[in-house]
Enzyme design. Structure first.
Site, PDB file in Angstrom:
ATOM      1  N   ASP A   1      10.069  -5.075   8.901  1.00 49.52           N
ATOM      2  CA  ASP A   1       9.075  -4.826   9.954  1.00 49.52           C
ATOM      3  C   ASP A   1       8.989  -6.137  10.735  1.00 49.52           C
ATOM      4  O   ASP A   1       9.953  -6.906  10.740  1.00 49.52           O
ATOM      5  CB  ASP A   1       7.734  -4.392   9.334  1.00 49.52           C
ATOM      6  CG  ASP A   1       6.737  -3.922  10.370  1.00 49.52           C
ATOM      7  OD1 ASP A   1       6.955  -2.861  10.981  1.00 49.52           O
ATOM      8  OD2 ASP A   1       5.734  -4.623  10.612  1.00 49.52           O
TER       9      ASP A   1
ATOM     10  N   VAL B   1       0.856  -1.189   0.000  1.00 49.85           N
ATOM     11  CA  VAL B   1       0.000   0.000   0.000  1.00 49.85           C
ATOM     12  C   VAL B   1       0.886   1.231   0.000  1.00 49.85           C
ATOM     13  O   VAL B   1       1.802   1.345   0.819  1.00 49.85           O
ATOM     14  CB  VAL B   1      -0.927   0.017   1.245  1.00 49.85           C
ATOM     15  CG1 VAL B   1      -1.693   1.330   1.336  1.00 49.85           C
ATOM     16  CG2 VAL B   1      -1.892  -1.161   1.212  1.00 49.85           C
TER      17      VAL B   1
ATOM     18  N   GLY C   1       4.246   4.150   3.194  1.00 43.53           N
ATOM     19  CA  GLY C   1       3.812   2.912   2.553  1.00 43.53           C
ATOM     20  C   GLY C   1       3.945   1.762   3.528  1.00 43.53           C
ATOM     21  O   GLY C   1       4.499   1.921   4.621  1.00 43.53           O
ATOM     22  N   LYS C   2       3.447   0.635   3.172  1.00 47.84           N
ATOM     23  CA  LYS C   2       3.626  -0.566   3.998  1.00 47.84           C
ATOM     24  C   LYS C   2       3.293  -1.774   3.142  1.00 47.84           C
ATOM     25  O   LYS C   2       2.504  -1.672   2.192  1.00 47.84           O
ATOM     26  CB  LYS C   2       2.680  -0.520   5.202  1.00 47.84           C
ATOM     27  CG  LYS C   2       3.155  -1.353   6.371  1.00 47.84           C
ATOM     28  CD  LYS C   2       4.199  -0.608   7.169  1.00 47.84           C
ATOM     29  CE  LYS C   2       4.750  -1.441   8.305  1.00 47.84           C
ATOM     30  NZ  LYS C   2       5.632  -0.632   9.178  1.00 47.84           N
ATOM     31  N   GLY C   3       3.876  -2.916   3.503  1.00 48.53           N
ATOM     32  CA  GLY C   3       3.573  -4.149   2.787  1.00 48.53           C
ATOM     33  C   GLY C   3       3.450  -5.284   3.763  1.00 48.53           C
ATOM     34  O   GLY C   3       3.826  -5.156   4.936  1.00 48.53           O
TER      35      GLY C   3
END
Ligand code: NAD
Length: 420
Positions: free
Chosen positions: A150, A64, A109-111
């Site tokens: 993360d 995202v 953002g992040k995944g």
């Protein structure tokens, strides 16, 4: 008032509500809110992996990009069984405000991949990572979107992503991910950066509250990367780290723990539990200890409406993401606890990730002292910016941090002219 998560309200809904609270306080109009509130791009991918048994198992993955208004999207990749699209959207949203609070030129953002990495062999983990990286390849790149580690993703996993990306474009691209091994363009000081940032922002809070560091009692929940490094810095600075914990137990010594010895013990045994010069206490006792600083450095929702009343700390430094629920926030606020919110307190990690990207892009690497000195400057400046809003606008520190972050994104959006 801060939004409260309930069975009906997930992390993303809470993130949206907290955005509105800050936007109200900033007086942002509806058109501007519509521009900056929601994710810009969302990708959901299928990740088929050949397991060691020969069978193919399909996992689901996400990336995202919440915002690229202030720069490329930036944010980690999480491997965990509880990863959902909404969780990734919430984490991506927080990254946008976090990067803006420390004023680094990144968006958010992040995944994530919904999987249990502990149940995968190293080979399965590598194949999953390379397939996921290939699937999100159209979105990522050093100028577009830069992933990082993360929960349950490591420097090795970043190295595989860097390699997969580089094989696809045909030349090495170090700046496509951060949190890499030092031998592959990682930055000195990155591993310690989150704990250091926690220490610097706590030090600033103590100066504001006129509390001396020498002899201050510090309690750390979660003796992992962020928690143990912060604990060691407090110890070196003359504070007394009286209790620490991990998933296997909590240890307490009223006279202060020998933190380097606890670190060595954990390295040897895998846990702090059983450390000889300490007594065992229960997790709920640890959170209720009389102390100057409580550092929740484990996972989200550690301090809730159920246990917030028992907290006796003067300062809570949120090393973890989301360790205090919105309902607990209100209780702590009423008790006069000084809270250093996560998007400020743990932003040392993304700050040194930014330094790593700058070094990769310039092919010129800094020594550790240089990295730490720059980090201290960024963190103390961000703390002063948030404190100024807290004092001048008479809002709590969480709302103040959101106002600083969201205000900067709003201003960048306005000057870019995206907003008619
Ligand atoms: P980590 O896995 O190294 O450490 C987490 C520690 O918490 C482990 O020691 C684990 O045993 C302990 N723990 C888990 N549940 C616990 C519980 N209920 N009670 C007590 N201890 C418990 O992870 P980390 O990298 O240190 O991350 C910790 C938190 O900090 C996470 O919320 C993460 O999102 C956040 N964070 C980390 C970074 C970073 O750069 N490492 C950056 C920003 C935010």
């Amino acid at each position: 008032m801060l939004a409260t998560p309930t069975a009906e309200k997930n992390a993303y809904e809470v993130a949206l509500e907290n955005f509105d609270l800050a936007a109200d306080a900033l007086g942002l109009d509806d058109s501007l809110r519509a521009m900056i509130k929601y994710p810009e791009r969302i990708l959901c991918v299928s990740v088929p992996v050949r397991m060691d048994s020969g069978k193919i198992v399909r996992f689901e993955g996400y990336r995202v990009q919440h915002s690229t208004t202030r720069g490329p999207a930036k944010g980690g990749i999480r491997y965990h069984p509880n990863v959902t699209m909404d969780e990734v959207k919430a984490l991506a949203t927080w990254m946008t405000w976090k990067c803006a609070v420390v004023n680094i030129p990144f968006g958010g953002g992040k995944g994530g991949v919904t999987c249990n990495p502990k149940a995968l062999s190293l080979g399965e983990l590598e194949r999953l990572t390379r397939r996921y990286a290939t699937a999100i390849l159209p979105l990522i790149g050093p100028e577009k979107d830069i992933p990082a580690p993360d929960v349950y993703t490591t420097p090795q996993i970043m190295a595989w992503i860097m390699d997969t990306y580089s094989m696809n474009v045909g030349y090495p691209v170090h700046g496509v991910v951060t949190g890499k091994p030092i031998s592959l363009g990682g930055s000195l000081g990155r591993n310690e950066a989150t704990g250091r940032g926690v220490f610097y922002t706590t030090l600033s809070s103590m100066q504001h509250l006129k509390l001396p560091l020498g002899g201050a009692r510090v309690v750390v929940q979660g003796f992992g990367n962020a928690g143990s490094i912060a604990a060691n810095l407090f110890h070196q600075g003359g504070a007394q780290v009286i209790a620490v914990s991990d998933t296997r137990g909590c240890i307490y010594n009223a006279k202060g723990l020998d933190v380097p010895a606890v670190i060595a013990f954990k390295e040897r045994t895998g846990s702090v539990a059983g450390f000889p010069e300490a007594q065992k206490i229960a997790p709920e006792e640890l959170l209720a200890l009389d102390c100057e600083v409580l550092v929740p450095a484990a996972l989200e929702n550690a301090i809730t409406a159920d246990n917030a009343h028992a907290v006796r700390a003067r300062i809570i430094a949120e090393a973890a993401n989301g360790p205090v629920t919105p309902e607990a926030d209100r209780i702590l606020d009423q008790k006069g606890v000084f809270l250093i919110p996560d998007i400020l307190c743990n932003a040392g990690g993304v700050t040194v990730s930014y330094f790593e990207w700058v070094q990769d892009e310039n092919h010129l690497f800094w020594d550790e002292q240089d990295v730490n000195g720059r980090l201290e400057k960024v963190m103390t400046r961000a703390f002063s910016d948030v404190l100024a809003v807290h004092v001048n606008k008479r809002v709590n520190m969480r709302l103040a941090a959101n106002m600083v972050g969201i205000g900067r994104v709003a201003e960048a959006n306005r000057v870019r002219g995206l907003y008619p």
